[in-house]
Write a protein that holds these residues in place. Structure first.
Motif, PDB file in Angstrom:
ATOM      1  N   LEU A  40       0.831  -1.201   0.000  1.00 32.52           N
ATOM      2  CA  LEU A  40       0.000   0.000   0.000  1.00 32.52           C
ATOM      3  C   LEU A  40       0.869   1.256   0.000  1.00 32.52           C
ATOM      4  N   ILE A  41       1.882   1.292   0.847  1.00 31.00           N
ATOM      5  CA  ILE A  41       2.778   2.451   0.902  1.00 31.00           C
ATOM      6  C   ILE A  41       3.489   2.637  -0.431  1.00 31.00           C
ATOM      7  N   ARG A  42       3.979   1.548  -1.010  1.00 33.06           N
ATOM      8  CA  ARG A  42       4.670   1.637  -2.309  1.00 33.06           C
ATOM      9  C   ARG A  42       3.718   2.184  -3.375  1.00 33.06           C
ATOM     10  N   LEU A  43       2.485   1.685  -3.409  1.00 35.04           N
ATOM     11  CA  LEU A  43       1.509   2.145  -4.396  1.00 35.04           C
ATOM     12  C   LEU A  43       1.245   3.641  -4.238  1.00 35.04           C
ATOM     13  N   LEU A  44       1.066   4.090  -3.002  1.00 35.53           N
ATOM     14  CA  LEU A  44       0.820   5.516  -2.764  1.00 35.53           C
ATOM     15  C   LEU A  44       2.043   6.369  -3.086  1.00 35.53           C
ATOM     16  N   ALA A  45       3.239   5.835  -2.853  1.00 38.60           N
ATOM     17  CA  ALA A  45       4.457   6.580  -3.182  1.00 38.60           C
ATOM     18  C   ALA A  45       4.627   6.702  -4.697  1.00 38.60           C
ATOM     19  N   GLU A  46       4.288   5.639  -5.410  1.00 36.95           N
ATOM     20  CA  GLU A  46       4.438   5.643  -6.865  1.00 36.95           C
ATOM     21  C   GLU A  46       3.327   6.429  -7.556  1.00 36.95           C
ATOM     22  N   GLU A  47       2.135   6.414  -6.967  1.00 34.76           N
ATOM     23  CA  GLU A  47       0.984   7.118  -7.543  1.00 34.76           C
ATOM     24  C   GLU A  47       0.236   7.857  -6.439  1.00 34.76           C
ATOM     25  N   PRO A  48       0.768   8.980  -5.972  1.00 31.78           N
ATOM     26  CA  PRO A  48       0.194   9.663  -4.815  1.00 31.78           C
ATOM     27  C   PRO A  48      -1.229  10.191  -5.002  1.00 31.78           C
ATOM     28  N   ARG A  49      -1.702  10.301  -6.229  1.00 31.14           N
ATOM     29  CA  ARG A  49      -3.050  10.829  -6.454  1.00 31.14           C
ATOM     30  C   ARG A  49      -4.094   9.733  -6.592  1.00 31.14           C
ATOM     31  N   ILE A  50      -3.689   8.503  -6.386  1.00 31.62           N
ATOM     32  CA  ILE A  50      -4.609   7.379  -6.508  1.00 31.62           C
ATOM     33  C   ILE A  50      -5.615   7.408  -5.349  1.00 31.62           C
ATOM     34  N   GLY A  51      -6.834   6.997  -5.609  1.00 31.28           N
ATOM     35  CA  GLY A  51      -7.860   6.966  -4.571  1.00 31.28           C
ATOM     36  C   GLY A  51      -7.901   5.642  -3.835  1.00 31.28           C
ATOM     37  N   VAL A  52      -8.614   5.629  -2.740  1.00 31.27           N
ATOM     38  CA  VAL A  52      -8.727   4.430  -1.912  1.00 31.27           C
ATOM     39  C   VAL A  52      -9.373   3.280  -2.691  1.00 31.27           C
ATOM     40  N   LEU A  53     -10.403   3.564  -3.445  1.00 29.28           N
ATOM     41  CA  LEU A  53     -11.085   2.511  -4.203  1.00 29.28           C
ATOM     42  C   LEU A  53     -10.134   1.881  -5.227  1.00 29.28           C
ATOM     43  N   GLU A  54      -9.357   2.705  -5.927  1.00 28.42           N
ATOM     44  CA  GLU A  54      -8.397   2.174  -6.898  1.00 28.42           C
ATOM     45  C   GLU A  54      -7.281   1.396  -6.190  1.00 28.42           C
ATOM     46  N   CYS A  55      -6.864   1.858  -5.037  1.00 27.22           N
ATOM     47  CA  CYS A  55      -5.872   1.102  -4.246  1.00 27.22           C
ATOM     48  C   CYS A  55      -6.420  -0.284  -3.925  1.00 27.22           C
ATOM     49  N   SER A  56      -7.666  -0.339  -3.489  1.00 29.91           N
ATOM     50  CA  SER A  56      -8.256  -1.633  -3.119  1.00 29.91           C
ATOM     51  C   SER A  56      -8.342  -2.554  -4.335  1.00 29.91           C
ATOM     52  N   ARG A  57      -8.672  -1.988  -5.488  1.00 28.37           N
ATOM     53  CA  ARG A  57      -8.751  -2.788  -6.709  1.00 28.37           C
ATOM     54  C   ARG A  57      -7.382  -3.361  -7.063  1.00 28.37           C
ATOM     55  N   ARG A  58      -6.369  -2.514  -7.041  1.00 32.03           N
ATOM     56  CA  ARG A  58      -5.028  -2.968  -7.433  1.00 32.03           C
ATOM     57  C   ARG A  58      -4.406  -3.924  -6.418  1.00 32.03           C
ATOM     58  N   LEU A  59      -4.705  -3.716  -5.155  1.00 33.88           N
ATOM     59  CA  LEU A  59      -4.143  -4.589  -4.118  1.00 33.88           C
ATOM     60  C   LEU A  59      -5.006  -5.829  -3.891  1.00 33.88           C
ATOM     61  N   GLN A  60      -6.178  -5.839  -4.527  1.00 33.21           N
ATOM     62  CA  GLN A  60      -7.122  -6.955  -4.452  1.00 33.21           C
ATOM     63  C   GLN A  60      -7.561  -7.230  -3.015  1.00 33.21           C
ATOM     64  N   VAL A  61      -7.915  -6.134  -2.330  1.00 28.54           N
ATOM     65  CA  VAL A  61      -8.481  -6.220  -0.980  1.00 28.54           C
ATOM     66  C   VAL A  61      -9.673  -5.269  -0.919  1.00 28.54           C
ATOM     67  N   ALA A  62     -10.470  -5.406   0.112  1.00 28.89           N
ATOM     68  CA  ALA A  62     -11.658  -4.573   0.264  1.00 28.89           C
ATOM     69  C   ALA A  62     -11.279  -3.110   0.490  1.00 28.89           C
ATOM     70  N   ARG A  63     -12.155  -2.220   0.026  1.00 31.62           N
ATOM     71  CA  ARG A  63     -11.951  -0.790   0.205  1.00 31.62           C
ATOM     72  C   ARG A  63     -11.815  -0.452   1.683  1.00 31.62           C
ATOM     73  N   GLY A  64     -12.643  -1.058   2.518  1.00 35.70           N
ATOM     74  CA  GLY A  64     -12.580  -0.833   3.965  1.00 35.70           C
ATOM     75  C   GLY A  64     -11.238  -1.258   4.559  1.00 35.70           C
ATOM     76  N   THR A  65     -10.648  -2.308   4.006  1.00 33.73           N
ATOM     77  CA  THR A  65      -9.331  -2.762   4.467  1.00 33.73           C
ATOM     78  C   THR A  65      -8.279  -1.707   4.169  1.00 33.73           C
ATOM     79  N   VAL A  66      -8.309  -1.158   2.949  1.00 30.68           N
ATOM     80  CA  VAL A  66      -7.351  -0.121   2.574  1.00 30.68           C
ATOM     81  C   VAL A  66      -7.529   1.095   3.473  1.00 30.68           C
ATOM     82  N   GLN A  67      -8.775   1.539   3.676  1.00 33.02           N
ATOM     83  CA  GLN A  67      -9.013   2.714   4.516  1.00 33.02           C
ATOM     84  C   GLN A  67      -8.573   2.464   5.945  1.00 33.02           C
ATOM     85  N   ALA A  68      -8.848   1.290   6.486  1.00 33.10           N
ATOM     86  CA  ALA A  68      -8.425   0.965   7.848  1.00 33.10           C
ATOM     87  C   ALA A  68      -6.897   0.939   7.954  1.00 33.10           C
TER      88      ALA A  68
END
Length: 185
Positions: A40-68
């Motif tokens: 998650l940290i690497r993804l945000l560092a590489e693409e700092p403007r990415i949203g939580v929903l897109e993070c969850s999609r790319r990491l293949q985990v629930a949106r709530g998991t990413v937000q938590a």
């Protein structure tokens, strides 16, 4: 939070570099982050403007998991901000220098306040060794560096200074190799 907005920043856009907090009492540094946190940290560092929903999609985990995870990492101080990286040279300050300062005993708080008032002071660290503080400063030119140094040391609490001009930055500030190592432990 929607997929089109980045996580909300916890502080000013140009906040200092994030600092990793010490582990909780009884915990070890190895439990600071796990593999998913690292990804998650690497993804945000590489693409700092990415949203939580897109993070969850790319990491293949629930949106709530990413937000938590984001909330926990911010609360622990692992993630300190989501602001842009700003290059001082691109702002017209291509000269970087490091000044080691010796200060008068009992003047630490006053010197810190003075240095915080100088815009060209990018960082301040208290140190061990020959000096008491080390500051990273920038200037518009070598001649302008003299003006900045004069302003930095023009304070009664500073007894002596020594300045070194940085010629090159072959390994710029980075954190991802350390994140990868911590996530693997």
């Amino acid at each position: 939070m929607s997929a089109t907005h980045p996580p909300s920043p916890p502080g000013p856009a140009n906040s200092p570099a994030p600092q990793v907090s010490s582990p909780a009492p009884g915990g070890s540094i190895n439990d600071a982050i796990d593999a998913l946190d690292g990804r998650l940290i690497r993804l945000l560092a590489e693409e700092p403007r990415i949203g939580v929903l897109e993070c969850s999609r790319r990491l293949q985990v629930a949106r709530g998991t990413v937000q938590a995870r984001l909330d926990r990492l911010q609360a622990k101080g692992v993630i300190g901000g989501f602001g842009p990286e700003v290059d001082p040279a691109a702002l017209g300050y291509p000269v970087t220098a490091f000044a080691t300062l010796e200060i008068s005993q009992g003047q630490g708080a006053d010197v810190r306040a003075h240095l915080a008032s100088v815009p060209e002071v990018l960082e301040l660290h208290t140190i061990t060794g020959a000096g008491d503080m080390m500051v990273r400063i920038v200037a518009r030119s070598n001649a302008d560096l003299q003006r900045v140094i004069d302003r930095v040391v023009g304070f009664d609490g500073i007894v002596r200074s020594s300045t070194a001009i940085a010629l090159e930055n072959p390994v710029p500030y980075r954190i991802l190799p350390l994140v990868d190592q911590a996530a693997a432990e």
